[in-house]
Motif scaffolding. Structure first.
Motif, PDB file in Angstrom:
ATOM      1  N   LEU A   1       0.817  -1.318  -0.124  1.00 17.76           N
ATOM      2  CA  LEU A   1       0.119  -0.076  -0.101  1.00 17.76           C
ATOM      3  C   LEU A   1       0.781   1.247  -0.214  1.00 17.76           C
ATOM      4  CD1 LEU A   1      -2.667  -1.067   2.452  1.00 17.76           C
ATOM      5  CD2 LEU A   1      -2.871  -1.006   0.187  1.00 17.76           C
ATOM      6  N   GLY A   2       2.140   1.134   0.408  1.00 20.40           N
ATOM      7  CA  GLY A   2       3.004   2.286   0.214  1.00 20.40           C
ATOM      8  C   GLY A   2       3.981   2.255  -0.757  1.00 20.40           C
TER       9      GLY A   2
ATOM     10  N   PRO B   1       9.231  -1.007   6.111  1.00 13.41           N
ATOM     11  CA  PRO B   1       9.460  -0.006   7.015  1.00 13.41           C
ATOM     12  C   PRO B   1      11.102  -0.301   7.328  1.00 13.41           C
ATOM     13  CG  PRO B   1       8.532  -1.870   8.052  1.00 13.41           C
ATOM     14  CD  PRO B   1       8.247  -1.983   6.504  1.00 13.41           C
ATOM     15  N   PHE B   2      12.013  -1.359   6.997  1.00  8.63           N
ATOM     16  CA  PHE B   2      13.119  -1.279   7.350  1.00  8.63           C
ATOM     17  C   PHE B   2      13.690  -2.393   6.236  1.00  8.63           C
ATOM     18  CE2 PHE B   2      11.941   0.000  11.505  1.00  8.63           C
ATOM     19  CZ  PHE B   2      12.931   0.632  11.991  1.00  8.63           C
ATOM     20  N   GLU B   3      15.138  -2.282   6.007  1.00  8.89           N
ATOM     21  CA  GLU B   3      15.963  -3.035   5.012  1.00  8.89           C
ATOM     22  C   GLU B   3      15.466  -4.586   5.543  1.00  8.89           C
ATOM     23  OE1 GLU B   3      17.411  -4.008   1.673  1.00  8.89           O
ATOM     24  OE2 GLU B   3      16.946  -2.006   2.194  1.00  8.89           O
TER      25      GLU B   3
END
Length: 120
Positions: free
Chosen positions: A107-108, A113-115
């Protein structure tokens, strides 16, 4: 190869327990406990990227789980005794209520959010 899943976990302290939790933190949390905590996480296919304390009763953490770890297995681990950082030696008192929210990176723009920690 199964992609990792990321979760935001909303940890809310149970009534009357957070004070004991934080009192235990200095005496209970040692380098050995830190190693054990990380070993338990990684043996379960889970990695913690970030813990964010809002206040003594509210913490949000971002975890990663291997794609082979189901949502139910992840929740069970977070609620169980192997999640030492969550329980800080107070298990079976279970000081935290843990609400797990799976992050949907699609969705983003397909940006996690992190590797990813896991390279399977």
């Amino acid at each position: 190869m199964m992609a990792s899943n990321f979760y935001i976990v909303h940890h809310t302290a149970r009534l009357g327990v957070s004070q004991k939790y934080f009192e235990n933190m200095e005496s209970w949390w040692t380098e050995d406990k830190g190693k054990q905590f990380n070993e338990n996480l990684h043996n379960a296919g889970i990695h913690i990227h970030k813990g964010m304390f809002i206040n003594e009763n509210l913490v949000f953490c971002i975890y990663e789980a291997r794609g082979t770890v189901s949502d139910a297995e992840f929740q069970e681990f977070i609620d169980g005794p192997s999640a030492l950082g969550v329980h800080m030696g107070l298990y079976p008192e279970k000081p935290w209520n843990n609400t797990c929210h799976k992050i949907n990176p699609n969705l983003g723009g397909n940006n996690p959010p992190f590797e990813p920690y896991f390279e399977d």
